[in-house]
Design a protein around this motif. Structure first.
Motif, PDB file in Angstrom:
ATOM      1  N   UNK A 126      40.264  26.028  54.776  1.00  8.85           N
ATOM      2  CA  UNK A 126      41.325  25.074  54.522  1.00  8.85           C
ATOM      3  C   UNK A 126      42.503  25.840  53.930  1.00  8.85           C
ATOM      4  N   UNK A 127      43.674  25.312  54.127  1.00  8.29           N
ATOM      5  CA  UNK A 127      44.860  25.973  53.570  1.00  8.29           C
ATOM      6  C   UNK A 127      44.785  26.038  52.054  1.00  8.29           C
ATOM      7  N   UNK A 128      44.323  24.958  51.427  1.00 10.74           N
ATOM      8  CA  UNK A 128      44.232  24.934  49.962  1.00 10.74           C
ATOM      9  C   UNK A 128      43.294  26.021  49.457  1.00 10.74           C
ATOM     10  N   UNK A 129      42.134  26.161  50.091  1.00 15.47           N
ATOM     11  CA  UNK A 129      41.183  27.186  49.666  1.00 15.47           C
ATOM     12  C   UNK A 129      41.741  28.581  49.926  1.00 15.47           C
ATOM     13  N   UNK A 130      42.339  28.781  51.082  1.00 12.93           N
ATOM     14  CA  UNK A 130      42.859  30.095  51.437  1.00 12.93           C
ATOM     15  C   UNK A 130      43.972  30.530  50.481  1.00 12.93           C
ATOM     16  N   UNK A 131      44.887  29.610  50.195  1.00 11.43           N
ATOM     17  CA  UNK A 131      46.010  29.945  49.330  1.00 11.43           C
ATOM     18  C   UNK A 131      45.646  29.921  47.847  1.00 11.43           C
ATOM     19  N   UNK A 190      37.182  37.131  54.277  1.00 10.34           N
ATOM     20  CA  UNK A 190      36.709  36.117  55.223  1.00 10.34           C
ATOM     21  C   UNK A 190      36.437  36.717  56.604  1.00 10.34           C
ATOM     22  N   UNK A 191      37.302  37.628  57.023  1.00 13.41           N
ATOM     23  CA  UNK A 191      37.106  38.270  58.332  1.00 13.41           C
ATOM     24  C   UNK A 191      35.798  39.062  58.335  1.00 13.41           C
ATOM     25  N   UNK A 210      49.190  30.305  57.491  1.00 12.54           N
ATOM     26  CA  UNK A 210      48.469  29.085  57.877  1.00 12.54           C
ATOM     27  C   UNK A 210      47.658  29.331  59.148  1.00 12.54           C
ATOM     28  N   UNK A 211      48.240  30.055  60.106  1.00 14.77           N
ATOM     29  CA  UNK A 211      47.520  30.391  61.343  1.00 14.77           C
ATOM     30  C   UNK A 211      46.267  31.208  61.033  1.00 14.77           C
TER      31      UNK A 211
END
Length: 74
Positions: A65-70, A18-19, A56-57
């Motif tokens: 979104x947290x769901x997508x990231x995790x 993502x970065x 989360x940060x």
């Protein structure tokens, strides 16, 4: 049914992906997330696992979104 613990190496890869997609430097991500540059590097390289709050940060700073990231939506 419990949710499995996220794989830190997978989170680090997602963070790097993502970065890179956003063209952010370590410094920019550090500023956006409230972490230090060194902390961002340590997370992305897997040198450090980080807390759930830290991840989360990072997710929020990357606009995910947290769901997508995790990977809850995978």
């Amino acid at each position: 049914m419990s949710t499995p613990e996220p794989d830190v190496s997978r989170l680090a890869r997602r963070m790097k992906q993502l970065r890179a997609e956003q063209g952010l430097t370590y410094e920019q991500l550090a500023e956006a997330s409230g972490l230090s540059r060194r902390g961002v590097i340590a997370l992305e390289t897997g040198e450090r696992g980080g807390t759930v709050a830290t991840w989360f940060k990072v997710a929020h700073a990357l606009g995910s979104t947290s769901a997508a990231f995790f990977g809850v939506l995978d």
